[in-house]
Design an enzyme around this catalytic site. Structure first.
Site, PDB file in Angstrom:
ATOM      1  N   GLU A 227     -18.227  90.424  13.282  1.00 21.49           N
ATOM      2  CA  GLU A 227     -17.083  90.170  12.108  1.00 21.49           C
ATOM      3  C   GLU A 227     -17.135  91.309  11.317  1.00 21.49           C
ATOM      4  O   GLU A 227     -18.211  92.000  10.997  1.00 21.49           O
ATOM      5  CB  GLU A 227     -16.928  89.012  11.454  1.00 21.49           C
ATOM      6  CG  GLU A 227     -17.300  87.535  12.364  1.00 21.49           C
ATOM      7  CD  GLU A 227     -17.483  86.439  11.249  1.00 21.49           C
ATOM      8  OE1 GLU A 227     -17.297  86.526  10.071  1.00 21.49           O
ATOM      9  OE2 GLU A 227     -18.135  85.778  11.882  1.00 21.49           O
ATOM     10  N   GLU A 340     -10.199  84.078   5.552  1.00 23.17           N
ATOM     11  CA  GLU A 340     -10.854  82.801   5.123  1.00 23.17           C
ATOM     12  C   GLU A 340     -11.251  82.658   4.096  1.00 23.17           C
ATOM     13  O   GLU A 340     -11.889  83.661   3.228  1.00 23.17           O
ATOM     14  CB  GLU A 340     -12.179  82.814   6.453  1.00 23.17           C
ATOM     15  CG  GLU A 340     -12.799  81.578   6.395  1.00 23.17           C
ATOM     16  CD  GLU A 340     -14.429  81.938   7.141  1.00 23.17           C
ATOM     17  OE1 GLU A 340     -14.298  81.507   8.148  1.00 23.17           O
ATOM     18  OE2 GLU A 340     -15.232  82.866   6.649  1.00 23.17           O
TER      19      GLU A 340
END
Length: 428
Positions: A227, A340
């Site tokens: 990520e 997120e």
């Protein structure tokens, strides 16, 4: 007389007890300090040169062969790959009607540069470790907590993504709330996107908020992931600035992986680019828009995953070695773009966290007001970039944070918008 003796004995016992407690306390303090010192020594390798940045960070120039990555048991005999074995994909995009611009500020470079043969690593300080829940958890995303049924079933997501009417294998977690664009396939070897940079508010001490790209592979809940993007994480970095980050995990955040270079894993190769650095300037509502263009690509010859900042001719930062993974060394099967929010106060009874995602505005406010990711691309076995054939959006709490893949006109590529304010009239 007996009463007086008893009283004296009692006072003596109390004094001994207090002194014992003090001694125990000092012993525990010494043990804690000793543990902190050991951890700092592991994290901060000897510097050939140190640079004090005007933004408060200290950058250590560390021998490239002695960086923390090689403390990982799987990398003890790893030979550094200095550059990709293939030409990382590039794409000339038409930005004539786009007033936005990329933002990569390596502020520390104003104060110096790292010598040849070294890499710049942001120094971890004692106060950084003291903010962590434990030394073992420093630099990690907290472990995913499954939904109430102890099963991360797709039905637990309020607005689940699907492709061709098939719900995707995206899991909902109690302590995470996400709003994503997602595609699923068999052989993804890369993904990229230009991520709009904002500076959202973080409410609670342990909360963080990200805008990022995920590439995942694995089985069920125990997936692997690489990520990158930007994050506001006061607990980790000690401030509320938006910072560039990289992350990896082999077991869905349970025991492996970390941000940046806060544990062994990511191999840095670039002598001019440090991870965990503040991004400046950031976008403003109705004002100038700034972007962090990021790409992650698997080397077809080595299986390593390269991180590239797609600015100007591109900046190759380093890579996640294939030895870290059991599935990702072949390919990724799921790619996600979006945001997120981590908090203990999501998906629970009121009050919901006020931590924002993206710009803090819902995606329906669109360009200049909502956070977006443009130029979304995947790379498959052809090693060519393209917009995914099938995509969908999903959000865990659409009244708190939501997702919108906007198509502004005919024959125009979609632009993905995401985000939200957290706690509000519909989110409590």
């Amino acid at each position: 007389m007996e009463k007086r003796v008893s009283m004296v004995l009692f006072l003596l016992l109390m004094a001994v007890s207090v002194l014992s407690d003090v001694a125990d306390g000092k012993a525990k303090d010494r043990a804690t300090l000793s543990g902190l010192d050991r951890k700092l020594k592991l994290l901060n390798k000897p510097a050939v040169k140190s640079i004090k940045s005007e933004d408060g960070d200290i950058i250590d120039c560390v021998d490239i062969n002695k960086q923390p990555a090689f403390d990982h048991p799987a990398l003890r005999n790893h030979k550094i790959q200095m550059r990709p074995s293939f030409d990382l994909p590039t794409e000339k995009l038409d930005t004539r009607n786009e007033s936005s611009q990329p933002v990569i500020q390596q502020t520390w470079q104003k104060s110096g540069s790292c010598p040849e043969g070294t890499v710049p690593i942001r120094r971890i300080r004692k106060q950084d470790l003291l903010r962590a829940a434990s030394l073992e958890q420093f630099g990690t995303k907290p472990s995913n907590i499954p939904s109430a049924t102890n099963k991360t079933d797709i039905k637990n997501i309020i607005s689940p993504p699907s492709i061709n009417n098939t719900k995707l294998n995206v899991f909902s977690m109690i302590n995470r709330s996400s709003a994503i664009l997602v595609t699923e396939g068999q052989y993804y070897s890369g993904a990229q996107g230009d991520i709009n940079v904002w500076n959202p508010t973080v409410d609670l001490p342990d909360d963080y908020t990200t805008a990022q790209i995920w590439l995942k592979a694995g089985t069920g809940e125990i997936y692997e992931s690489v990520e990158a993007g930007w994050v506001v994480n006061p607990k980790l970095y000690g401030d509320r600035g938006s910072r560039i980050f990289a992350y990896w995990t082999k077991d869905a955040y349970k025991t492996t992986g970390c941000f940046d270079i806060t544990c062994p894993g990511f191999v840095q190769t670039n002598p001019k680019f440090a991870l965990g650095i503040r991004l400046d300037p950031v976008s403003s509502s109705g004002g100038p828009q700034y972007f962090l263009p990021i790409g992650i690509y698997m080397d077809p010859n080595t299986g390593n995953w390269w991180l590239k900042i797609l600015q100007n001719s591109g900046v190759v930062v380093g890579y996640w070695p294939k030895e870290l993974f059991a599935y990702l060394w072949r390919s990724a099967s799921l790619v996600e773009w979006g945001g997120e929010v981590y908090s203990q106060n999501v998906k629970k009874h009121p009050p919901h966290t006020k931590t924002q995602m993206g710009s803090g505005s819902f995606p329906q406010t669109l360009k200049g007001y909502a956070a977006r990711i443009k130029n979304v691309r995947i790379m498959d076995t052809t090693l060519k970039l393209k917009y995914p054939e099938w995509v969908d959006t999903g959000s865990d709490e659409q009244d708190c944070y939501s997702a919108l893949n906007d198509v502004p006109g005919n024959n125009v590529e979609p632009v993905f918008y995401f985000g939200g304010p957290g706690q509000g009239p519909q989110c409590n």
